[in-house]
Design an enzyme around this catalytic site. Structure first.
Site: not given
Ligand SMILES: NC(=O)c1ccc[n+]([C@@H]2O[C@H](COP(=O)([O-])OP(=O)(O)OC[C@H]3O[C@@H](n4cnc5c(N)ncnc54)[C@H](OP(=O)(O)O)[C@@H]3O)[C@@H](O)[C@H]2O)c1
Length: 284
Positions: A110, A52
């Site tokens: 993730h 991000y």
């Protein structure tokens, strides 16, 4: 797993608030203020990821909040191209340096990237990083039951949480049940379908239920998750939305309303970006 005062208790004894702040798209100096505003509004868990591009400002906001470090939970994630044991272990250290924090409260793999087949190695690195005090709670994201069973069988360590796509158009109840059976708390990502990727916040059924309870559509969706025993991380840059989202409990949806929301599920077609974890490959 739900305990009083709107908290969840995990299988390792850690406690999570019922809602945290998602941070996709929250970046730069403006992003630091947005996270600070969330902390000032009462958020105590921030969900980030190296992907991000904002781990640095998350650490910055934690420091600038002047809240005691132990009152804030920072959760981040291992990217798909670092699943080999040594790479994963070093990556966690690098990620800590980026945030400027001494430890992560929560750390997730993730994506499983099953075609690479190295997620069990990555899991071993998380287990060892936890033993060394770099991480408090370890978990996974986008793991299917077979991925969960493999890492549990290979290490004897069950993840505390599994962060997966879940919103009314893709309720993922199958996986919520699979997690529950294994003592794992499900976390919902994109609870509002990322806002622009689907129209769930404008859905007529959700709006009708919101009117019935005198709440907003966002609050109905968050409480639908909470009552299902699911932790959520709605992203918001907007102070009004942040406040609305953190004030989403304190009422109880009737069974019939939960069933109406569950019935909005569109199966595989409901996924916001068609990311089936058995197929999806995270390249970074
Ligand atoms: N593990 C994974 O693979 C994975 C994948 C995707 C996401 N995630 C995590 O999950 C978090 C949440 O998912 P997301 O960012 O995809 O999207 P989301 O939380 O489903 O939706 C965010 C959108 O909803 C809007 N919004 C938020 N609160 C609102 C409210 N009360 N009323 C109206 N609109 C509202 C936001 O706008 P404003 O900012 O203007 O409020 C933004 O446009 C991410 O940020 C990330 O931390 C994880």
């Amino acid at each position: 797993m739900i305990i009083d005062n709107n908290h969840f208790v995990l299988n390792d004894g850690s406690v999570l608030p019922y809602v945290g702040l998602g941070t996709i798209g929250i970046k730069g100096d403006q992003g630091t203020f947005e996270i600070l505003n969330a902390l000032n509004s009462g958020y105590r868990l921030i969900d980030t990821s190296t992907n991000y591009d904002n781990e640095g400002i998350v650490g910055e906001a934690v420091r600038r909040s002047r809240l005691p470090r132990e009152e804030i939970l920072v959760s981040t994630k291992l990217p798909g191209s670092y699943h080999a044991y040594d790479q994963a272990f070093l990556f966690i250290q690098e990620s800590l340096r980026r945030t400027g924090l001494k430890y992560f409260d929560k750390y997730l793999i993730h994506w499983p990237n099953p075609k690479d087949g190295k997620y069990a190695e990555a899991w071993k690195a998380l287990v060892d990083a936890q033993k060394q005090g770099l991480i408090r709670t370890i978990g996974v994201s986008n793991f299917e039951p077979e991925h969960l069973d493999r890492i549990i069988a290979e290490t004897g360590v069950t993840p505390a949480t599994n962060q997966v796509e879940r919103h009314p158009y893709f309720n993922n109840n199958r996986l919520v049940e699979a997690d529950k059976k294994r003592g794992i708390l499900t976390e919902s990502w994109s609870p509002f379908g990322r806002g622009y990727l689907n129209d769930v916040l404008d859905n007529a059924t959700i709006k009708e239920i919101a009117e019935k309870y005198g709440r907003t559509p966002a609050q109905i969706i968050l409480n639908w998750n909470y009552q299902a025993g699911v932790f959520t991380i709605p992203k918001s840059s907007d102070p009004t939305h942040q406040k609305e989202n953190i004030d989403s409990t304190g009422f109880e949806l009737a069974r019939e309303d939960i069933e109406r929301i569950d019935a909005l599920d569109k199966g595989e077609d409901g996924r916001v970006e068609g990311q089936d974890p058995n197929e999806y490959h995270e390249y970074v």
